[in-house]
Structure formats: structure tokens, C-alpha cells
Scaffold this motif. Structure first.
Motif, PDB file in Angstrom:
ATOM      1  N   ARG A 349     -10.253   7.544  -5.474  1.00 26.45           N
ATOM      2  CA  ARG A 349      -9.526   8.339  -6.488  1.00 26.45           C
ATOM      3  C   ARG A 349     -10.404   9.455  -7.045  1.00 26.45           C
ATOM      4  N   GLN A 350     -11.673   9.160  -7.249  1.00 27.24           N
ATOM      5  CA  GLN A 350     -12.570  10.145  -7.845  1.00 27.24           C
ATOM      6  C   GLN A 350     -13.058  11.185  -6.841  1.00 27.24           C
ATOM      7  N   SER A 351     -12.960  10.876  -5.560  1.00 28.35           N
ATOM      8  CA  SER A 351     -13.630  11.698  -4.561  1.00 28.35           C
ATOM      9  C   SER A 351     -12.708  12.582  -3.730  1.00 28.35           C
ATOM     10  N   VAL A 352     -11.453  12.181  -3.576  1.00 28.67           N
ATOM     11  CA  VAL A 352     -10.559  12.849  -2.633  1.00 28.67           C
ATOM     12  C   VAL A 352      -9.620  13.799  -3.368  1.00 28.67           C
ATOM     13  N   PRO A 353      -9.375  14.986  -2.834  1.00 33.65           N
ATOM     14  CA  PRO A 353      -8.436  15.918  -3.456  1.00 33.65           C
ATOM     15  C   PRO A 353      -7.038  15.320  -3.553  1.00 33.65           C
ATOM     16  N   GLU A 354      -6.299  15.732  -4.578  1.00 32.42           N
ATOM     17  CA  GLU A 354      -4.969  15.184  -4.803  1.00 32.42           C
ATOM     18  C   GLU A 354      -4.064  15.324  -3.580  1.00 32.42           C
ATOM     19  N   LYS A 355      -4.179  16.438  -2.868  1.00 35.01           N
ATOM     20  CA  LYS A 355      -3.282  16.692  -1.741  1.00 35.01           C
ATOM     21  C   LYS A 355      -3.419  15.656  -0.638  1.00 35.01           C
ATOM     22  N   ALA A 356      -4.567  15.015  -0.548  1.00 33.59           N
ATOM     23  CA  ALA A 356      -4.796  14.041   0.524  1.00 33.59           C
ATOM     24  C   ALA A 356      -4.990  12.630   0.006  1.00 33.59           C
ATOM     25  N   LEU A 357      -4.850  12.419  -1.305  1.00 32.48           N
ATOM     26  CA  LEU A 357      -5.210  11.136  -1.890  1.00 32.48           C
ATOM     27  C   LEU A 357      -4.317  10.004  -1.395  1.00 32.48           C
ATOM     28  N   GLY A 358      -3.013  10.245  -1.332  1.00 31.15           N
ATOM     29  CA  GLY A 358      -2.110   9.200  -0.863  1.00 31.15           C
ATOM     30  C   GLY A 358      -2.407   8.794   0.562  1.00 31.15           C
ATOM     31  N   LYS A 359      -2.664   9.786   1.420  1.00 28.42           N
ATOM     32  CA  LYS A 359      -2.949   9.484   2.822  1.00 28.42           C
ATOM     33  C   LYS A 359      -4.240   8.682   2.961  1.00 28.42           C
ATOM     34  N   VAL A 360      -5.281   9.076   2.222  1.00 31.47           N
ATOM     35  CA  VAL A 360      -6.561   8.373   2.320  1.00 31.47           C
ATOM     36  C   VAL A 360      -6.436   6.948   1.778  1.00 31.47           C
ATOM     37  N   LEU A 361      -5.716   6.769   0.668  1.00 31.67           N
ATOM     38  CA  LEU A 361      -5.498   5.419   0.157  1.00 31.67           C
ATOM     39  C   LEU A 361      -4.674   4.593   1.138  1.00 31.67           C
ATOM     40  N   GLY A 362      -3.773   5.257   1.868  1.00 28.39           N
ATOM     41  CA  GLY A 362      -3.021   4.560   2.906  1.00 28.39           C
ATOM     42  C   GLY A 362      -3.920   4.039   4.004  1.00 28.39           C
ATOM     43  N   TYR A 363      -4.888   4.860   4.433  1.00 25.44           N
ATOM     44  CA  TYR A 363      -5.851   4.401   5.430  1.00 25.44           C
ATOM     45  C   TYR A 363      -6.690   3.243   4.894  1.00 25.44           C
ATOM     46  N   SER A 364      -7.000   3.288   3.605  1.00 27.21           N
ATOM     47  CA  SER A 364      -7.740   2.183   2.999  1.00 27.21           C
ATOM     48  C   SER A 364      -6.929   0.895   3.054  1.00 27.21           C
ATOM     49  N   GLN A 365      -5.619   1.004   2.778  1.00 27.11           N
ATOM     50  CA  GLN A 365      -4.751  -0.168   2.876  1.00 27.11           C
ATOM     51  C   GLN A 365      -4.716  -0.697   4.308  1.00 27.11           C
ATOM     52  N   SER A 366      -4.642   0.222   5.280  1.00 24.14           N
ATOM     53  CA  SER A 366      -4.638  -0.206   6.682  1.00 24.14           C
ATOM     54  C   SER A 366      -5.925  -0.939   7.039  1.00 24.14           C
ATOM     55  N   SER A 367      -7.042  -0.480   6.489  1.00 26.40           N
ATOM     56  CA  SER A 367      -8.310  -1.153   6.737  1.00 26.40           C
ATOM     57  C   SER A 367      -8.286  -2.583   6.219  1.00 26.40           C
ATOM     58  N   GLN A 368      -7.673  -2.774   5.059  1.00 30.97           N
ATOM     59  CA  GLN A 368      -7.559  -4.124   4.516  1.00 30.97           C
ATOM     60  C   GLN A 368      -6.767  -5.026   5.456  1.00 30.97           C
ATOM     61  N   TYR A 369      -5.639  -4.518   5.938  1.00 25.26           N
ATOM     62  CA  TYR A 369      -4.798  -5.339   6.811  1.00 25.26           C
ATOM     63  C   TYR A 369      -5.480  -5.591   8.153  1.00 25.26           C
ATOM     64  N   ALA A 370      -6.317  -4.644   8.587  1.00 26.06           N
ATOM     65  CA  ALA A 370      -7.099  -4.887   9.807  1.00 26.06           C
ATOM     66  C   ALA A 370      -8.021  -6.080   9.604  1.00 26.06           C
ATOM     67  N   GLY A 371      -8.648  -6.156   8.434  1.00 24.63           N
ATOM     68  CA  GLY A 371      -9.493  -7.300   8.126  1.00 24.63           C
ATOM     69  C   GLY A 371      -8.700  -8.589   8.047  1.00 24.63           C
ATOM     70  N   GLN A 372      -7.469  -8.483   7.559  1.00 25.26           N
ATOM     71  CA  GLN A 372      -6.627  -9.666   7.452  1.00 25.26           C
ATOM     72  C   GLN A 372      -6.215 -10.188   8.824  1.00 25.26           C
ATOM     73  N   VAL A 373      -6.101  -9.284   9.795  1.00 22.85           N
ATOM     74  CA  VAL A 373      -5.758  -9.691  11.158  1.00 22.85           C
ATOM     75  C   VAL A 373      -6.998 -10.174  11.913  1.00 22.85           C
ATOM     76  N   LEU A 374      -8.108  -9.418  11.804  1.00 21.79           N
ATOM     77  CA  LEU A 374      -9.318  -9.745  12.558  1.00 21.79           C
ATOM     78  C   LEU A 374     -10.014 -10.999  12.031  1.00 21.79           C
ATOM     79  N   GLY A 375      -9.963 -11.208  10.720  1.00 24.94           N
ATOM     80  CA  GLY A 375     -10.650 -12.345  10.122  1.00 24.94           C
ATOM     81  C   GLY A 375     -10.239 -13.683  10.722  1.00 24.94           C
ATOM     82  N   PRO A 376      -8.946 -14.028  10.695  1.00 26.34           N
ATOM     83  CA  PRO A 376      -8.545 -15.316  11.280  1.00 26.34           C
ATOM     84  C   PRO A 376      -8.825 -15.413  12.770  1.00 26.34           C
TER      85      PRO A 376
END
Length: 419
Positions: A349-376
Motif C-alpha cells: 500500500r505504501q509503495s505502489v502507485p494507486e493506478k497499479a495498487l489493486g493489480k499488485v495486491l491481486g498478485y499478492s493474493q495469488s501468491s498466498q493461494y500458491a502457498g496454500q496449494v504447494l504447502g500440503p
């Protein structure tokens, strides 16, 4: 990887959006907590009876039932991970509120359909569709992260995380009671009704002052993340994946591990449930507190401390001799992990310009779900080949390595800011 308002990485255009929505963000936060709670309850309530439902749909044999149950449960999170960047990008173009409404309405419609499935393939496809079109918690994270003032972003994201964690805890408890009272299919109908209430509340009460950029400007000046910004964003993606990976890598082996340390077969399922809930309960208690700490000392520092604590707490878990010892250590580990996701979102939130913030946070969410799949997957494979304790050691090593990497990059970012 904390950045202050004076840092070259901190953009004033994100402040303008937050300022326009200063009168809305507190109410929107409360609604997002309610919506995240109800949607997570509805998504996780099927856990206790999913194998029974799979069997009712025509799957026979314990191995096949377990396999299809895992596929059906994971399908939703796979779908959410695949589409989170798309919904984040669209939130940058058309606003955060429409994405919340889309997720809530879509899930309210699909949940009853899951209860109408006639075979296991329909169940898996409908669960996948719920993930592809849903993702209320992900959309809520984007809304809260962008609307909340910088100095309170960590606290607000911690509160939001508490709502989602509470839903994940209570969902299986409700799922263990309702099917016996109203039936399995009716439980899905009720879950859809609860999400419909969240959708209605979101439509009526969530407010947003969103000013989309002109389409010509968007085409002419696409937002590009420079090298200095990638020094911040890329480690956040990796850390987000580690959060879910570290927790989920242990989940598949807990029941077998408890039997190895002498828990009676008649009690192992009950105690395994207590162990699994302990981590979530610890996170529930600490998420808001650690989010507020991130507001005070910086998200980057909280990330490093939490990774170190979680990594250290994994080592004694490999040497427990009683089930209650594992419960206590998992509870403490959950407390440590609680500070990571709010701090990650705060740093982005502090680092990314507003125009791209939603997209970058979306990639962050995808990273979480990748961990949720790879972990088990990795946890189950490693536990079966190298022994249960090896899973704890590997996961600990990854968390400690993540802490070291974040420390190095935090110092490097600080040097760039000074220069």
C-alpha cells in the motif's frame, strides 16, 4: 520493508484516493469484516461433511473419497488464486466497490448450486467457479488497503484479517452441526443465503469515491514497476506465499504425527482438530495488535520479527512427546504468523502507485493461494518419504531464510531511500 511518506517509493496519488474516501473507510471496514467473515464461514463449513457429500455423489472407497474431497476443497482456492490479479486490475480501472459486489453476488448464486450437484465432477467445477468469480476477502483487502489512511493501514488490515480468520474457525464448527439438523444440501442453501445478506449489506452500505483515469491515459501511460519498486514488491510476493505454505505444509501430517507420538486412534481426529484450530486461534488474537505495531515501527520490521519467531517455533514442534505440547506451540506460531499478511499489504500500500495498487495486491493474493496449494503437496510428499519431523525442519528453514532475505532487502531499500 517499510517506507515512509517521504520515501521515493511512497506515492502521493494513493493518498488522494484515501483522502476522497476518508468519510467512508471506517464503515466500509466494518462491512468488509462482516462480509469476509460470512463468506469464509460458508466456504469452510463443508469441511466436516465434504467426504460424506462426495460419497453421496457416487464416489466409493476411502482412497477415492479422500482424493476427491481434497480436489473439491482446493478447487475454490485455485480459482481464486488464478483470477485475483484480474479482479485487482479491474478494481484499478472501475473501482473497488464493484469488485466486492461481484464477489458477494457470484458466491451467493453459486453456493446453492453446489448443493444441487448430481456428481463429483459438478461439485469440483462449481467449487472452481466459486473461486473464479468469488474472492470477497481478496477484494475487501484491496478496498481497505487503499482507503485507509497510511498511519492506520496496518491496524485496519489486521482487523480485516481477524474477520476472515474467525470465519475460517467457526465455519467447520457450524458445518459439523447443521447437516444433522437440516441436511447437507440444505446447509449449502443456508450458506448461500448468508452470503446473499452480505451482498445486500455491501450493495446498500459500502461507499466509494472512485475517479477512473481516462481510457486514453491508461493506454498511453501504462504503469510500470521500476527496479527499485520490484525490490519491495517481489519479496512481498514470496513472503505472502510463505505465510500459507508454512501453515499448510504441516496440516496433512498432523493426524499421522499425533499417532506417531502415541495419541490413541479413538482420539486422534479430535486432537488433530484442536491442533489445527490452535494456529488460527493464535492468529485471531494477534492480527490487529501486530497490524497496529506495523503502523508504529514499519511493516518491514514486523515481517522480519514474525518470520524469525515462526521459524524458531517450528523446530521444537519436531520434538514434542504430547499432543498438548503441539497445541501450545501451534498457538504461538499462529500468533507469530498473524502479523505477516497485514504488514505485507501495508508495505505494498505504501509503495505502489494507486493506478497499479489493486493489480499488485491481486498478485499478492495469488501468491498466498500458491502457498496454500504447494504447502500440503510438499508437506505430504516429504512427510511420507523423509519422515514427519523433516517437514518441520524444512518449513523452519524456509521461514528463517525469508527473514534473512527481507532483512537484507530492507537495508538495501533504506540505502536507496537515503541516496
Amino acid at each position: 520493508m517499510s517506507t515512509s511518506a517521504s520515501s521515493p517509493l511512497a506515492k502521493t496519488d494513493s493518498d488522494s484516493y484515501a483522502q476522497r474516501n476518508a468519510r467512508y473507510w471506517r464503515r466500509n471496514l466494518a462491512i468488509c469484516v462482516f462480509g469476509s467473515f460470512t463468506t469464509l464461514v460458508s466456504l469452510t463449513l463443508l469441511l466436516p461433511f465434504l467426504p460424506i457429500y462426495v460419497e453421496q455423489l457416487g464416489v466409493h472407497g476411502n482412497a477415492a473419497i479422500v482424493e476427491w474431497s481434497g480436489i473439491a476443497f482446493g478447487a475454490t482456492f485455485l480459482g481464486t488464486g488464478l483470477t485475483a490479479p484480474l479482479w485487482g486490475y479491474l478494481s484499478d480501472r472501475y473501482g473497488r466497490r464493484p469488485m466486492l459486489i461481484r464477489a458477494a453476488v457470484g458466491m451467493a448464486l453459486l453456493m446453492p448450486l453446489i448443493g444441487l450437484a448430481h456428481n463429483v465432477w459438478q461439485l469440483v467445477l462449481l467449487r472452481l467457479a466459486a473461486g473464479l468469480i468469488g474472492g470477497y476477502a481478496s477484494s475487501a483487502t484491496v478496498l481497505v488497503a487503499t482507503q485507509t489512511p497510511r498511519e492506520q493501514a496496518g491496524w485496519a488490515l489486521g482487523i480485516l484479517s481477524t474477520g476472515a480468520l474467525s470465519g475460517g474457525l467457526i465455519g467447520p464448527l457450524i458445518g459439523g452441526l447443521l447437516p444433522g439438523l437440516i441436511g447437507i444440501r440444505q446447509t449449502f442453501f443456508l450458506g448461500g443465503g448468508v452470503i446473499a445478506v452480505a451482498a445486500l449489506v455491501t450493495i446498500v452500505f459500502v461507499r466509494e469515491d472512485f475517479q477512473p483515469a481516462p481510457s486514453t491515459a491508461v493506454r498511453a501511460e501504462p504503469v510500470r514497476l521500476g527496479g527499485a519498486l520490484w525490490l519491495v514488491v517481489a519479496p512481498m510476493f514470496g513472503t505472502a506465499m510463505l505465510v500459507l505454505f508454512s501453515n499448510m505444509s504441516i496440516e496433512p501430517i498432523i493426524t499421522v504425527y499425533l499417532r506417531e507420538i502415541g495419541v490413541d486412534r479413538s482420539q486422534v481426529v479430535l486432537f488433530a482438530g484442536v491442533v489445527m484450530a490452535a494456529s488460527a486461534f493464535g492468529s485471531l488474537l494477534m492480527a490487529a495488535r501486530l497490524g497496529r505495531l506495523a503502523d508504529r515501527i514499519g511493516g518491514g520490521k514486523v515481517i522480519i520479527y514474525c518470520l524469525l519467531a515462526a521459524g524458531a517455533l517450528l523446530i521444537p514442534q519436531a520434538f514434542v512427546t504430547q499432543w498438548w505440547q503441539l497445541v501450545g506451540l501451534r498457538f504461538l506460531m499462529g500468533m507469530a504468523l498473524a502479523g505477516l499478511l497485514p504488514s505485507i499489504a501495508k508495505v505494498i500500500r505504501q509503495s505502489v502507485p494507486e493506478k497499479a495498487l489493486g493489480k499488485v495486491l491481486g498478485y499478492s493474493q495469488s501468491s498466498q493461494y500458491a502457498g496454500q496449494v504447494l504447502g500440503p503437496l510438499l508437506g505430504g510428499a516429504l512427510g511420507g518419504t523423509a519422515g514427519m519431523r523433516s517437514v518441520f525442519f524444512l518449513t523452519s528453514a524456509l521461514l528463517l531464510a525469508g527473514a534473512g532475505l527481507n532483512y537484507l532487502l530492507l537495508n538495501k531499500t533504506a540505502v536507496h531511500a537515503i541516496e
